[in-house]
Design a protein around this motif. Structure first.
Motif, mmCIF file in Angstrom:
data_model
loop_
_atom_site.group_PDB
_atom_site.id
_atom_site.type_symbol
_atom_site.label_atom_id
_atom_site.label_comp_id
_atom_site.label_asym_id
_atom_site.label_seq_id
_atom_site.Cartn_x
_atom_site.Cartn_y
_atom_site.Cartn_z
ATOM 1 N N MET A 1 14.261 65.888 30.892
ATOM 2 C CA MET A 1 13.878 64.572 31.366
ATOM 3 C C MET A 1 13.757 64.603 32.882
ATOM 4 N N ASN A 2 12.638 64.037 33.358
ATOM 5 C CA ASN A 2 12.432 63.953 34.799
ATOM 6 C C ASN A 2 11.493 62.795 35.087
ATOM 7 N N LEU A 3 11.252 62.547 36.359
ATOM 8 C CA LEU A 3 10.414 61.435 36.765
ATOM 9 C C LEU A 3 8.948 61.686 36.445
ATOM 10 N N GLY A 4 8.478 62.917 36.667
ATOM 11 C CA GLY A 4 7.083 63.239 36.437
ATOM 12 C C GLY A 4 6.223 62.933 37.647
ATOM 13 N N GLY A 5 4.923 63.219 37.510
ATOM 14 C CA GLY A 5 4.003 62.963 38.607
ATOM 15 C C GLY A 5 2.570 63.045 38.128
ATOM 16 N N PRO A 6 1.662 62.315 38.775
ATOM 17 C CA PRO A 6 0.254 62.326 38.359
ATOM 18 C C PRO A 6 -0.392 63.684 38.601
ATOM 19 N N ARG A 7 -1.176 64.135 37.627
ATOM 20 C CA ARG A 7 -1.858 65.422 37.764
ATOM 21 C C ARG A 7 -3.154 65.297 38.540
ATOM 22 N N ASP A 8 -3.732 64.102 38.612
ATOM 23 C CA ASP A 8 -4.968 63.903 39.371
ATOM 24 C C ASP A 8 -5.014 62.450 39.824
ATOM 25 N N SER A 9 -6.079 62.089 40.547
ATOM 26 C CA SER A 9 -6.175 60.750 41.129
ATOM 27 C C SER A 9 -6.238 59.659 40.068
ATOM 28 N N ASP A 10 -6.800 59.963 38.891
ATOM 29 C CA ASP A 10 -6.903 58.960 37.828
ATOM 30 C C ASP A 10 -5.539 58.543 37.291
ATOM 31 N N GLU A 11 -4.548 59.405 37.432
ATOM 32 C CA GLU A 11 -3.222 59.104 36.899
ATOM 33 C C GLU A 11 -2.308 58.428 37.914
ATOM 34 N N VAL A 12 -2.779 58.259 39.160
ATOM 35 C CA VAL A 12 -1.908 57.722 40.203
ATOM 36 C C VAL A 12 -1.545 56.264 39.932
ATOM 37 N N PHE A 13 -2.540 55.407 39.640
ATOM 38 C CA PHE A 13 -2.216 53.997 39.401
ATOM 39 C C PHE A 13 -1.305 53.811 38.195
ATOM 40 N N ILE A 88 9.163 68.190 27.153
ATOM 41 C CA ILE A 88 9.209 67.411 28.385
ATOM 42 C C ILE A 88 9.068 65.932 28.063
ATOM 43 N N GLY A 89 9.983 65.143 28.600
ATOM 44 C CA GLY A 89 9.889 63.695 28.503
ATOM 45 C C GLY A 89 9.936 63.092 29.893
ATOM 46 N N PHE A 90 8.768 62.893 30.505
ATOM 47 C CA PHE A 90 8.708 62.287 31.835
ATOM 48 C C PHE A 90 8.826 60.769 31.720
ATOM 49 N N ARG A 91 9.332 60.176 32.771
ATOM 50 C CA ARG A 91 9.545 58.723 32.757
ATOM 51 C C ARG A 91 8.283 57.939 33.100
ATOM 52 N N TYR A 92 7.462 58.470 34.008
ATOM 53 C CA TYR A 92 6.337 57.669 34.496
ATOM 54 C C TYR A 92 4.984 58.365 34.398
ATOM 55 N N ALA A 93 4.949 59.584 33.878
ATOM 56 C CA ALA A 93 3.686 60.323 33.757
ATOM 57 C C ALA A 93 3.711 61.145 32.478
ATOM 58 N N ALA A 94 2.529 61.497 32.012
ATOM 59 C CA ALA A 94 2.432 62.309 30.787
ATOM 60 C C ALA A 94 2.994 63.709 31.018
ATOM 61 N N PRO A 95 3.675 64.250 29.997
ATOM 62 C CA PRO A 95 4.019 63.664 28.707
ATOM 63 C C PRO A 95 5.220 62.707 28.827
ATOM 64 N N LEU A 96 4.999 61.477 28.380
ATOM 65 C CA LEU A 96 6.029 60.449 28.446
ATOM 66 C C LEU A 96 7.113 60.685 27.395
ATOM 67 N N SER A 122 22.163 58.958 38.549
ATOM 68 C CA SER A 122 21.925 57.616 39.064
ATOM 69 C C SER A 122 21.368 56.764 37.933
ATOM 70 N N CYS A 123 21.720 55.490 37.935
ATOM 71 C CA CYS A 123 21.135 54.568 36.956
ATOM 72 C C CYS A 123 19.621 54.485 37.144
ATOM 73 N N SER A 124 19.148 54.772 38.365
ATOM 74 C CA SER A 124 17.721 54.683 38.660
ATOM 75 C C SER A 124 16.930 55.866 38.129
ATOM 76 N N THR A 125 17.594 56.954 37.827
ATOM 77 C CA THR A 125 16.885 58.160 37.398
ATOM 78 C C THR A 125 17.312 58.543 35.975
ATOM 79 N N THR A 126 18.420 59.235 35.844
ATOM 80 C CA THR A 126 18.913 59.603 34.516
ATOM 81 C C THR A 126 19.152 58.368 33.662
ATOM 82 N N GLY A 127 19.759 57.337 34.245
ATOM 83 C CA GLY A 127 20.031 56.128 33.495
ATOM 84 C C GLY A 127 18.766 55.499 32.931
ATOM 85 N N SER A 128 17.735 55.424 33.760
ATOM 86 C CA SER A 128 16.461 54.859 33.314
ATOM 87 C C SER A 128 15.840 55.706 32.211
ATOM 88 N N SER A 129 15.906 57.035 32.350
ATOM 89 C CA SER A 129 15.333 57.922 31.331
ATOM 90 C C SER A 129 16.064 57.792 30.004
#
Length: 357
Positions: A1-13, A88-96, A122-129
């Motif tokens: 589990m992690n936060l994740g990140g956009p792979r390209d500009s289309d995934e940023v929003f 992989i289970g990302f919180r904000y980007a694929a793969p969710l 942190s509740c903001s990271t691991t806690g949220s996931s």
């Protein structure tokens, strides 16, 4: 589990929208309505930042490699629980998170470890996931075909400390010998809003514990450099945990400290906070401040020492046969989030030695 990140500009929003819509990480008034507005406003700036580091986040590539290497090593270290496979289970980007669960169910998985890749809790990271994992599990696996346990924090694990220390020693060796002992080491971690800190989030002392353990390990090699724990990535006008890394760089520069070594102490791989914020943004600010010896320690990425630490953590966790830690069962003193209570009841239901909250 992690936060994740956009792979390209289309995934940023979509990435930013999920991020700002999550009250566990950035609590906002009227969050459901204001989150898309903030995301749209910040999207062009964030796209520009990703373009400067190659067009997208490398966090998925590094996480996949870490998982593959860890699983292969686990098969050798713990043949009784083999075969092992990392999802992989990302919180904000694929793969969710829901993508991971659906794939696991399709693969027939019946035993899984929710393994946070945030070493310090942190509740903001691991806690949220974990809250999201509970929500999606109850939605997608109502029959509870998958039996879960949780690795929720590991900021002082000896293997992690060794991996950080070896990377620091390598980078310190790049300074001239006559200046090496006076290099100021700045351990930089993602900051938190003070509203989160003040409700009792354990993240600040857990990051400090990692720094303390690394400092003691470095001393074994005779390294006793001055150091500070600093905080990066503040967003918005509200009060955040400080001092901010950028302010620390400037402040130390005015005191004559030209050699400063940045250590990303709460991240396990390269992503925008290391490649853009630490390397490019703070690097440029350091030049303006007249700092001539600013360097950054390499991220853990696929360090063999780090991969072994991951494998050891999972092996020991499986052998211990406890679904959760006692520390994770304890909610923040100021927590008023009922989801946190339900998540702990769900994942801690097999733990009979610790009373549930």
């Amino acid at each position: 589990m992690n936060l994740g990140g956009p792979r390209d500009s289309d995934e940023v929003f979509p990435f930013l929208h999920r991020l700002f819509a999550d009250p566990d990480i950035i609590p906002l008034p009227m969050q459901k309505h204001i989150a898309p507005w903030i995301a749209r406003r910040r999207t062009p700036k964030i796209i520009d930042q990703y373009n400067k580091i190659g067009g997208g986040s490398p966090i998925r590539r590094w996480t996949e490699r870490q998982g593959e290497l860890m699983s292969a090593l686990l098969d050798k270290l713990s043949p009784a629980t083999a075969p092992h496979k990392a999802y992989i289970g990302f919180r904000y980007a694929a793969p969710l998170t829901e993508d991971a669960i659906q794939t696991m169910l399709a693969d027939g998985v019946t035993r899984a470890v929710a393994f946070t890749q945030y070493p310090q809790y942190s509740c903001s990271t691991t806690g949220s996931s974990l809250n999201e994992l509970w929500r999606r599990t109850t939605e997608l696996d109502s029959e509870q075909r998958i039996r879960w346990s949780v690795i929720d924090r590991w900021g002082t694990h000896p293997g992690l400390i060794e991996a950080f220390s070896q990377n620091i020693l390598t980078k310190l060796a790049s300074y001239p010998k006559d200046r090496r002992d006076s290099v100021v080491i700045l351990y930089s971690a993602h900051s938190l809003p003070m509203s989160v800190v003040n409700r009792g989030d354990p993240y600040p002392p857990e990051v400090a514990a990692t720094v303390d353990a690394v400092t003691k390990r470095l001393a074994q090699d005779g390294v006793r450099n001055p150091y500070r724990l600093v905080w990066q990535s503040q967003v918005g006008p509200s009060a955040w945990l400080g001092p901010q890394t950028n302010d620390a760089i400037h402040g130390l520069a005015t005191q004559g400290h030209q050699d400063q070594l940045l250590v990303p102490i709460a991240f396990t791989s390269d992503h925008i906070e290391t490649l853009f914020e630490l390397d490019l943004e703070y690097g440029e600010e350091a030049k303006k401040a007249g700092v001539t010896g600013l360097k950054r320690v390499e991220s853990l990425n696929d360090s063999p020492v780090f991969v072994r630490a991951l494998a050891d953590l999972v092996r020991d966790h499986l052998a211990e046969a406890k679904p959760v830690s006692a520390q994770w069962l304890l909610r923040c003193p100021g927590c008023k989030n009922d989801t946190c209570a339900q998540t702990r009841r769900f994942f801690g239901k097999e733990c009979v030695s610790v009373p549930l909250p």
